[in-house]
Write a protein that holds these residues in place. Sequence first.
Motif, PDB file in Angstrom:
ATOM      1  N   GLU A  14     -11.688  -1.530 -14.651  1.00 14.04           N
ATOM      2  CA  GLU A  14     -10.846  -0.364 -14.430  1.00 14.04           C
ATOM      3  C   GLU A  14     -10.984   0.126 -12.992  1.00 14.04           C
ATOM      4  O   GLU A  14     -12.078   0.142 -12.430  1.00 14.04           O
ATOM      5  CB  GLU A  14     -11.223   0.742 -15.394  1.00 14.04           C
ATOM      6  CG  GLU A  14     -10.277   1.916 -15.345  1.00 14.04           C
ATOM      7  CD  GLU A  14     -10.592   2.943 -16.414  1.00 14.04           C
ATOM      8  OE1 GLU A  14     -11.053   4.041 -16.029  1.00 14.04           O
ATOM      9  OE2 GLU A  14     -10.390   2.636 -17.601  1.00 14.04           O
ATOM     10  N   THR A  15      -9.880   0.513 -12.430  1.00 16.81           N
ATOM     11  CA  THR A  15      -9.848   1.111 -11.106  1.00 16.81           C
ATOM     12  C   THR A  15      -8.771   2.190 -11.122  1.00 16.81           C
ATOM     13  O   THR A  15      -8.099   2.391 -12.141  1.00 16.81           O
ATOM     14  CB  THR A  15      -9.562   0.051 -10.013  1.00 16.81           C
ATOM     15  OG1 THR A  15      -9.731   0.647  -8.718  1.00 16.81           O
ATOM     16  CG2 THR A  15      -8.162  -0.528 -10.131  1.00 16.81           C
ATOM     17  N   ARG A  16      -8.643   2.859 -10.025  1.00 15.50           N
ATOM     18  CA  ARG A  16      -7.557   3.833  -9.892  1.00 15.50           C
ATOM     19  C   ARG A  16      -6.763   3.469  -8.651  1.00 15.50           C
ATOM     20  O   ARG A  16      -7.287   2.880  -7.707  1.00 15.50           O
ATOM     21  CB  ARG A  16      -8.099   5.252  -9.800  1.00 15.50           C
ATOM     22  CG  ARG A  16      -8.744   5.693 -11.099  1.00 15.50           C
ATOM     23  CD  ARG A  16      -9.249   7.102 -11.079  1.00 15.50           C
ATOM     24  NE  ARG A  16     -10.240   7.262 -10.008  1.00 15.50           N
ATOM     25  CZ  ARG A  16     -10.537   8.414  -9.423  1.00 15.50           C
ATOM     26  NH1 ARG A  16      -9.936   9.511  -9.787  1.00 15.50           N
ATOM     27  NH2 ARG A  16     -11.444   8.470  -8.482  1.00 15.50           N
ATOM     28  N   PRO A  78      -3.010  12.426  -6.231  1.00 15.48           N
ATOM     29  CA  PRO A  78      -3.103  11.922  -7.615  1.00 15.48           C
ATOM     30  C   PRO A  78      -3.307  10.405  -7.648  1.00 15.48           C
ATOM     31  O   PRO A  78      -2.845   9.682  -6.772  1.00 15.48           O
ATOM     32  CB  PRO A  78      -1.739  12.281  -8.229  1.00 15.48           C
ATOM     33  CG  PRO A  78      -1.163  13.312  -7.340  1.00 15.48           C
ATOM     34  CD  PRO A  78      -1.736  13.093  -5.981  1.00 15.48           C
ATOM     35  N   ARG A  79      -4.007   9.976  -8.668  1.00 13.25           N
ATOM     36  CA  ARG A  79      -4.282   8.560  -8.872  1.00 13.25           C
ATOM     37  C   ARG A  79      -3.900   8.181 -10.297  1.00 13.25           C
ATOM     38  O   ARG A  79      -3.919   9.010 -11.188  1.00 13.25           O
ATOM     39  CB  ARG A  79      -5.765   8.262  -8.641  1.00 13.25           C
ATOM     40  CG  ARG A  79      -6.186   8.405  -7.187  1.00 13.25           C
ATOM     41  CD  ARG A  79      -7.606   8.967  -7.138  1.00 13.25           C
ATOM     42  NE  ARG A  79      -8.214   8.935  -5.819  1.00 13.25           N
ATOM     43  CZ  ARG A  79      -8.110   9.887  -4.916  1.00 13.25           C
ATOM     44  NH1 ARG A  79      -7.388  10.971  -5.166  1.00 13.25           N
ATOM     45  NH2 ARG A  79      -8.715   9.792  -3.755  1.00 13.25           N
ATOM     46  N   ARG A  80      -3.591   6.910 -10.471  1.00 11.24           N
ATOM     47  CA  ARG A  80      -3.283   6.381 -11.793  1.00 11.24           C
ATOM     48  C   ARG A  80      -4.343   5.354 -12.171  1.00 11.24           C
ATOM     49  O   ARG A  80      -4.736   4.531 -11.342  1.00 11.24           O
ATOM     50  CB  ARG A  80      -1.900   5.709 -11.821  1.00 11.24           C
ATOM     51  CG  ARG A  80      -0.764   6.661 -11.542  1.00 11.24           C
ATOM     52  CD  ARG A  80      -0.566   7.609 -12.731  1.00 11.24           C
ATOM     53  NE  ARG A  80       0.524   8.517 -12.496  1.00 11.24           N
ATOM     54  CZ  ARG A  80       0.395   9.788 -12.139  1.00 11.24           C
ATOM     55  NH1 ARG A  80      -0.795  10.302 -11.947  1.00 11.24           N
ATOM     56  NH2 ARG A  80       1.436  10.550 -11.958  1.00 11.24           N
ATOM     57  N   ARG A  81      -4.765   5.397 -13.383  1.00 14.05           N
ATOM     58  CA  ARG A  81      -5.778   4.466 -13.891  1.00 14.05           C
ATOM     59  C   ARG A  81      -5.108   3.125 -14.198  1.00 14.05           C
ATOM     60  O   ARG A  81      -4.106   3.075 -14.916  1.00 14.05           O
ATOM     61  CB  ARG A  81      -6.407   5.025 -15.142  1.00 14.05           C
ATOM     62  CG  ARG A  81      -7.598   4.246 -15.616  1.00 14.05           C
ATOM     63  CD  ARG A  81      -8.245   4.876 -16.787  1.00 14.05           C
ATOM     64  NE  ARG A  81      -8.387   6.309 -16.555  1.00 14.05           N
ATOM     65  CZ  ARG A  81      -8.842   7.162 -17.423  1.00 14.05           C
ATOM     66  NH1 ARG A  81      -9.203   6.764 -18.611  1.00 14.05           N
ATOM     67  NH2 ARG A  81      -8.943   8.440 -17.145  1.00 14.05           N
ATOM     68  N   GLU A  82      -5.672   2.065 -13.647  1.00 15.68           N
ATOM     69  CA  GLU A  82      -5.182   0.705 -13.886  1.00 15.68           C
ATOM     70  C   GLU A  82      -6.370  -0.233 -13.962  1.00 15.68           C
ATOM     71  O   GLU A  82      -7.517   0.211 -13.919  1.00 15.68           O
ATOM     72  CB  GLU A  82      -4.224   0.275 -12.759  1.00 15.68           C
ATOM     73  CG  GLU A  82      -2.924   1.048 -12.712  1.00 15.68           C
ATOM     74  CD  GLU A  82      -2.046   0.890 -13.954  1.00 15.68           C
ATOM     75  OE1 GLU A  82      -2.261  -0.058 -14.746  1.00 15.68           O
ATOM     76  OE2 GLU A  82      -1.156   1.728 -14.147  1.00 15.68           O
ATOM     77  N   ASP A 111     -11.427   3.108  -5.693  1.00 12.38           N
ATOM     78  CA  ASP A 111      -9.999   3.431  -5.709  1.00 12.38           C
ATOM     79  C   ASP A 111      -9.405   3.410  -4.308  1.00 12.38           C
ATOM     80  O   ASP A 111      -8.258   2.998  -4.117  1.00 12.38           O
ATOM     81  CB  ASP A 111      -9.736   4.774  -6.400  1.00 12.38           C
ATOM     82  CG  ASP A 111     -10.258   5.962  -5.630  1.00 12.38           C
ATOM     83  OD1 ASP A 111     -11.457   5.961  -5.259  1.00 12.38           O
ATOM     84  OD2 ASP A 111      -9.480   6.907  -5.398  1.00 12.38           O
ATOM     85  N   GLN A 112     -10.185   3.798  -3.319  1.00 13.67           N
ATOM     86  CA  GLN A 112      -9.694   3.783  -1.942  1.00 13.67           C
ATOM     87  C   GLN A 112      -9.576   2.349  -1.429  1.00 13.67           C
ATOM     88  O   GLN A 112      -8.616   2.009  -0.735  1.00 13.67           O
ATOM     89  CB  GLN A 112     -10.625   4.606  -1.061  1.00 13.67           C
ATOM     90  CG  GLN A 112     -10.584   6.078  -1.432  1.00 13.67           C
ATOM     91  CD  GLN A 112     -11.754   6.863  -0.879  1.00 13.67           C
ATOM     92  OE1 GLN A 112     -12.898   6.398  -0.904  1.00 13.67           O
ATOM     93  NE2 GLN A 112     -11.469   8.067  -0.398  1.00 13.67           N
ATOM     94  N   LEU A 113     -10.522   1.505  -1.792  1.00 16.98           N
ATOM     95  CA  LEU A 113     -10.461   0.099  -1.388  1.00 16.98           C
ATOM     96  C   LEU A 113      -9.292  -0.616  -2.060  1.00 16.98           C
ATOM     97  O   LEU A 113      -8.553  -1.383  -1.422  1.00 16.98           O
ATOM     98  CB  LEU A 113     -11.776  -0.604  -1.724  1.00 16.98           C
ATOM     99  CG  LEU A 113     -13.019  -0.060  -1.018  1.00 16.98           C
ATOM    100  CD1 LEU A 113     -14.284  -0.657  -1.624  1.00 16.98           C
ATOM    101  CD2 LEU A 113     -12.964  -0.321   0.469  1.00 16.98           C
ATOM    102  N   THR A 114      -9.107  -0.359  -3.337  1.00 18.57           N
ATOM    103  CA  THR A 114      -7.998  -0.966  -4.085  1.00 18.57           C
ATOM    104  C   THR A 114      -6.661  -0.516  -3.507  1.00 18.57           C
ATOM    105  O   THR A 114      -5.768  -1.334  -3.258  1.00 18.57           O
ATOM    106  CB  THR A 114      -8.087  -0.569  -5.574  1.00 18.57           C
ATOM    107  OG1 THR A 114      -9.373  -0.904  -6.077  1.00 18.57           O
ATOM    108  CG2 THR A 114      -7.025  -1.273  -6.391  1.00 18.57           C
TER     109      THR A 114
END
Length: 152
Positions: A14-16, A78-82, A111-114
């Motif tokens: 899981e990431t965002r 805002p971020r979305r979980r993926e 999340d920032q790296l992704t």
Amino acid sequence: MSPLSEDDSHDTIETRLWLDEHVWLYKLLRSENNVSPTFRFPDLIAACVSLVFTHEDAPLRIFRFLGTQLVLRAPQTPRRRESMWRQQYELLLEIQRSPANRHPNPKFQLDQLTTTCVALCREQDESGISILQQARRNMAERAQNVKQIQSA
């Protein structure tokens, strides 16, 4: 080829993803180019990470974007979980644990790296065609690895 085992099909992490990049990938997900097979978010995100890492200077590109562009965005974006595939997560984990992400440098999260990998791919190819091609290569590689494991 034998079907994937349940463990193989859930080999995602899981990431965002920040909203702008999520919206762009969602458009790619729904595009007429994403057919046969239709790739989902784990495939698309992993393809972005893989594409960034085709460059020898991937860590430099990632930290340059983080330090010059992502850092200027509102921190509460805002971020979305993926999810993404484990192999690409491990590439990002190595970057996250690198000296470039330790004191005295700022610490960036997964999340920032992704998000950075998706943003870099978007800058390079707004159409997303290269992402879909990379998703095919990643899928073929995963299938080959499963086949080798099952025959061992």
